[in-house]
Design an enzyme around this catalytic site. Structure first.
Site, PDB file in Angstrom:
ATOM      1  N   GLU A 122      64.604  50.745  63.054  1.00  0.00           N
ATOM      2  CA  GLU A 122      63.801  51.758  63.734  1.00  0.00           C
ATOM      3  C   GLU A 122      64.711  52.889  64.220  1.00  0.00           C
ATOM      4  O   GLU A 122      65.791  52.636  64.748  1.00  0.00           O
ATOM      5  CB  GLU A 122      63.049  51.134  64.918  1.00  0.00           C
ATOM      6  CG  GLU A 122      62.406  52.114  65.886  1.00  0.00           C
ATOM      7  CD  GLU A 122      61.476  53.100  65.230  1.00  0.00           C
ATOM      8  OE1 GLU A 122      61.589  54.303  65.521  1.00  0.00           O
ATOM      9  OE2 GLU A 122      60.642  52.673  64.408  1.00  0.00           O
TER      10      GLU A 122
ATOM     11  N   ASP B 137      68.986  54.920  61.286  1.00  0.00           N
ATOM     12  CA  ASP B 137      68.252  55.610  60.235  1.00  0.00           C
ATOM     13  C   ASP B 137      68.033  54.639  59.077  1.00  0.00           C
ATOM     14  O   ASP B 137      68.978  53.978  58.624  1.00  0.00           O
ATOM     15  CB  ASP B 137      69.062  56.823  59.780  1.00  0.00           C
ATOM     16  CG  ASP B 137      68.447  57.542  58.602  1.00  0.00           C
ATOM     17  OD1 ASP B 137      67.612  58.423  58.814  1.00  0.00           O
ATOM     18  OD2 ASP B 137      68.800  57.186  57.460  1.00  0.00           O
ATOM     19  N   GLY B 138      66.784  54.516  58.605  1.00  0.00           N
ATOM     20  CA  GLY B 138      66.468  53.532  57.579  1.00  0.00           C
ATOM     21  C   GLY B 138      67.251  53.734  56.305  1.00  0.00           C
ATOM     22  O   GLY B 138      67.772  52.777  55.706  1.00  0.00           O
TER      23      GLY B 138
ATOM     24  N   ASP C 293      56.821  50.806  57.440  1.00  0.00           N
ATOM     25  CA  ASP C 293      55.685  51.273  58.214  1.00  0.00           C
ATOM     26  C   ASP C 293      55.128  52.542  57.560  1.00  0.00           C
ATOM     27  O   ASP C 293      55.761  53.137  56.682  1.00  0.00           O
ATOM     28  CB  ASP C 293      56.146  51.569  59.644  1.00  0.00           C
ATOM     29  CG  ASP C 293      54.988  51.698  60.616  1.00  0.00           C
ATOM     30  OD1 ASP C 293      53.899  51.177  60.308  1.00  0.00           O
ATOM     31  OD2 ASP C 293      55.170  52.317  61.675  1.00  0.00           O
TER      32      ASP C 293
END
Length: 754
Positions: A544, A575-576, A593
């Site tokens: 997240e 950061d993803g 998500d």
């Protein structure tokens, strides 16, 4: 002849400013692909950019001693174009060092921040240093020196900033979407080379060694204390202006959607205000005035304008005015104060450097202007860091804006205190201070004003946190609880919303025969990773971007199965894409998500390069789920075409809203669903989304890879170079919503016969 040469010089400096902002926008985006889109990463990149400007402004004196100013400027522009064009290659080299350090110390925020700063400096140091030299060099030219020095430097400052407006707006609204990043780099470099060549030609016609104009009588010289106060105020206003810019952006996100176009409009408005103020200042500086007094009132006016503008924005927005539009909101909130900032810098320059500007010594002029500019930029660097990392988290948007505006009031008080006629100025200063206090008390809470109009007043705010990364709030009514990120709806606990988020978690976990490790990009309210966590024997990693979102998820424990307390769930604030870049393990399932691709920075999570990172992170037999939703047809096809380019065995599910990628053709074994439902905890969770048996899963199937390829046809892909969906205004206007009714495949191609 002299005037025509000055007009040409101003035109060249306009183009120089345009190219500088083109590069800045491109560099921030390019470096975010390596460092991530966190505030820490973006701030270090911006600090590196501005540090180069400060170094260049100090180095200009040495160049002015060795070369005629226009020659030095022309060579600097040519070198800017060459070095800027080489920055993508420089980034590749710096990335190798950063990769090694990240793998050695992945959890050391301090060490990684220093590494980002060093890598950014290595990549940006040469072109930004050259950019920082340009204003001091041109200020030292014979075309600028003389009795009109203050007005001409103000004109240079104004046209350069006006060029910056054009560069920022065209890059954000046109170039990245239409040309792509690499071609935009080339375009800006060509313009720099042309500017440099024309400047060298112009230099042949200008006799730099002679005084441009016979010096005119100078006004009364300020005291040494006044000089020191002006320099301090220049640094203080640089600090306050950048901190205020960060606060403005955070406030306006409550009123505007967080698209790249909104951010471009905000930046363009700041620059446009400064350019307009610089132009006004250039006209005012043609006359002799008590500029120390004028600078004091400009400081006071800037602080008041920042407060009154937010009061007006809140009032007009609540009254239903069209200040909900990007341009209207930005102009109402930003332009007045930015305009006064633009007037103030040339005035300060007039006070601090006018005596030097009336001489025939280029090195003296460039040194004085360069140092003043460096002080302003150094303050701006500190302000950009303090605004994002300290002021917003500790004070919140409203109090932070009042505090930054208060710094301008303090600057005004300091200038009045060193003025020779300070006793006469104390009364108007006191009146201004009282007006400031009154305006500060009337500044509205932007969160409440914006939420009431955008979403209605039936929901009450029960929690809010303005974190470093984003502003997060939770609102509740009798029937629902809603999570907002930067003013945008992110999730709620209504049955339909929760069901969709849970299906995004359940579907790949059900399709995989035996998932042991799962990765979820994005937490939101936690319904998606919560669904993943209900599957027995699985370790769940959630990534997240915002710590504030993690804290807000605790208020949605009733729909995320108490995710935050689950021992087999780990939540990493990162950061993803950055996490995937350095992931060492492999995952059986990767899902995410709902992340809207049109939001600023979201293009990094829909490109070919991102999906390749996901594919690399999958274990043998692994599955990835990507939400696509029902969006305009061109956007939908771009995302699907890009996904199946990387995952050629992709399948489409849930009425075309979800894509499942695999490394091999997907087969759903007979009895798979019944086997999953044997676990009582999981069975209850599946029942809650309506997955009561294999026939339901079969009904969710929409199409296979052949049908998907026929539907999207041939065409462009989403890449890091051309993030077309994020820059969706480059796509056809009036694009109709996608119609997937004709995209249907045979479920028997995927499901083994019973």
């Amino acid at each position: 002849m002299q005037m025509s040469r000055l007009v040409l010089l101003l035109t060249l400096f306009f183009g120089s400013g345009a190219c500088a902002l083109v590069y800045q926008v491109l560099w921030l985006r390019l470096l975010s692909l390596v460092f991530g889109v966190t505030v820490y990463a973006a701030s270090t990149v911006l600090a590196a950019f501005m540090a180069g400007l400060a170094l260049g402004s100090l180095a200009a004196t040495r160049a002015a001693r060795r070369l005629p100013p226009l020659v030095a400027f022309g060579l600097a522009e040519i070198l800017i174009g060459v070095s800027a064009l080489a920055t993508p290659l420089g980034l590749d080299a710096a990335t190798l060092a950063y990769d090694a350090l990240h793998r050695a110390a992945p959890d050391s925020l301090g060490l990684l921040t220093v590494a980002r700063l060093v890598c950014s400096m290595v990549v940006l140091l040469v072109p930004t240093t050259l950019m920082g030299m340009t204003l001091p060099l041109l200020s030292a030219s014979a075309l600028v020196r003389g009795s009109s020095f203050g007005a001409r430097v103000g004109a240079l400052y104004a046209v350069n900033t006006a060029g910056a407006v054009v560069g920022a707006v065209t890059t954000g609204f046109v170039f990245i979407g239409a040309l792509g990043m690499s071609r935009t780099f080339v375009l800006a470099a060509v313009v720099n080379l042309a500017i440099g060549a024309l400047a060298l030609l112009l230099a042949r016609d200008v006799a730099e060694a002679e005084p441009a104009v016979t010096p005119a009588p100078t006004p009364a010289t300020p005291s040494s204390a006044a000089y020191r106060a002006v320099w301090f105020v220049v640094g203080l206003s640089g600090f306050a202006s950048l901190a205020l810019e960060i606060v403005w952006f955070r406030v306006l996100l409550q009123f505007l959607p967080a698209t790249t176009y909104a951010f471009t409009t905000m930046l363009g408005t700041v620059l446009a205000g400064i350019a307009a103020g610089g132009g006004l200042g250039a006209r005012l500086l043609r006359r002799d005035r008590d500029w120390l007094q004028r600078l004091a009132w400009l400081q006071l006016g800037t602080g008041l304008a920042a407060l009154v503008s937010l009061i007006f924005l809140g009032w007009s927005y609540a009254a239903g005015w069209r200040t909900s539009g990007d341009i209207q909101a930005c102009v109402a909130a930003i332009f007045p104060a930015a305009c006064l900032m633009g007037v103030a810098f040339p005035v300060a320059l007039r006070i601090a450097a006018d005596d030097a500007g009336r001489t025939a010594e280029p090195a003296v002029v460039s040194r004085r202007v360069g140092r003043l500019y460096a002080v302003n930029v150094a303050g701006a660097i500190a302000g950009s860091l303090a605004g994002g990392f300290l002021a917003l988290p500790l004070l919140g948007s409203r109090a932070a804006l009042i505090a930054m505006a208060g710094l301008y009031l303090a600057g005004a008080a300091l200038l009045v205190g060193v003025h020779a006629a300070r006793n006469r100025l104390l009364v108007p200063l006191a009146a201004g201070a009282l007006l400031f206090v009154y305006a500060a008390s009337e500044v509205p809470d932007p969160f409440r004003v914006a939420h009431a109009r955008r979403y209605g007043s039936e929901q009450q705010e029960i929690w809010r946190q303005e974190g470093v990364q984003t502003a997060v709030s939770v609102h509740a009514s009798l029937f629902r609880r809603t999570l907002y990120l930067d003013g945008l709806h992110q999730a709620n606990d209504t049955p339909d919303m929760v069901r969709l988020h849970r299906i995004i978690g359940h579907l790949p976990m059900v399709l995989h025969p035996n998932p042991r490790r799962a990765l979820v990009i994005g937490l939101g309210g936690g319904a998606t990773p919560g669904a993943v966590s209900r599957h027995p024997g699985v370790d769940v990693q959630v990534v997240e971007l915002s710590e504030s979102v993690r804290q807000a998820a605790a208020l949605f424990s009733h729909v995320n199965y108490g995710l935050l307390a689950a021992p087999h769930v780990r939540i990493r604030i990162d950061d993803g894409r950055n996490f995937l870049r350095y992931a060492t393990g492999r995952y059986d399932v990767v899902t995410a998500d709902i992340i809207q691709p049109i939001h600023a920075g979201a293009g990094n999570l829909y490109s070919v390069e991102y999906f390749e990172l996901v594919r690399h992170a999958l274990a043998d037999g692994g599955l990835v789920l990507q939400w696509i939703g029902h969006r305009p047809e061109s956007q939908y096809k771009l995302i699907m075409r890009t996904f199946i380019e990387v995952f050629p065995h992709a399948t489409l599910w849930f009425d075309g809203q979800l894509m499942v990628g695999a490394l091999a053709p997907l087969r759903v074994a007979h009895g798979l669903v019944e086997g999953k439902r044997a676990d009582a905890t999981l069975r209850q969770a599946l029942n809650e989304v309506g997955l009561t048996g294999p026939e339901v899963l079969r009904s969710w199937y929409t199409a296979g890879p052949d049908e998907m390829r026929r539907f999207v046809g041939s065409g462009p892909l989403l890449t890091d170079d051309r993030p077309l969906v994020e820059y969706h205004r480059s796509l056809p206007a009036g694009d109709p919503p996608v119609d997937v009714t004709g995209v249907r495949g045979d479920p028997d191609e995927v499901f083994d016969p019973s």
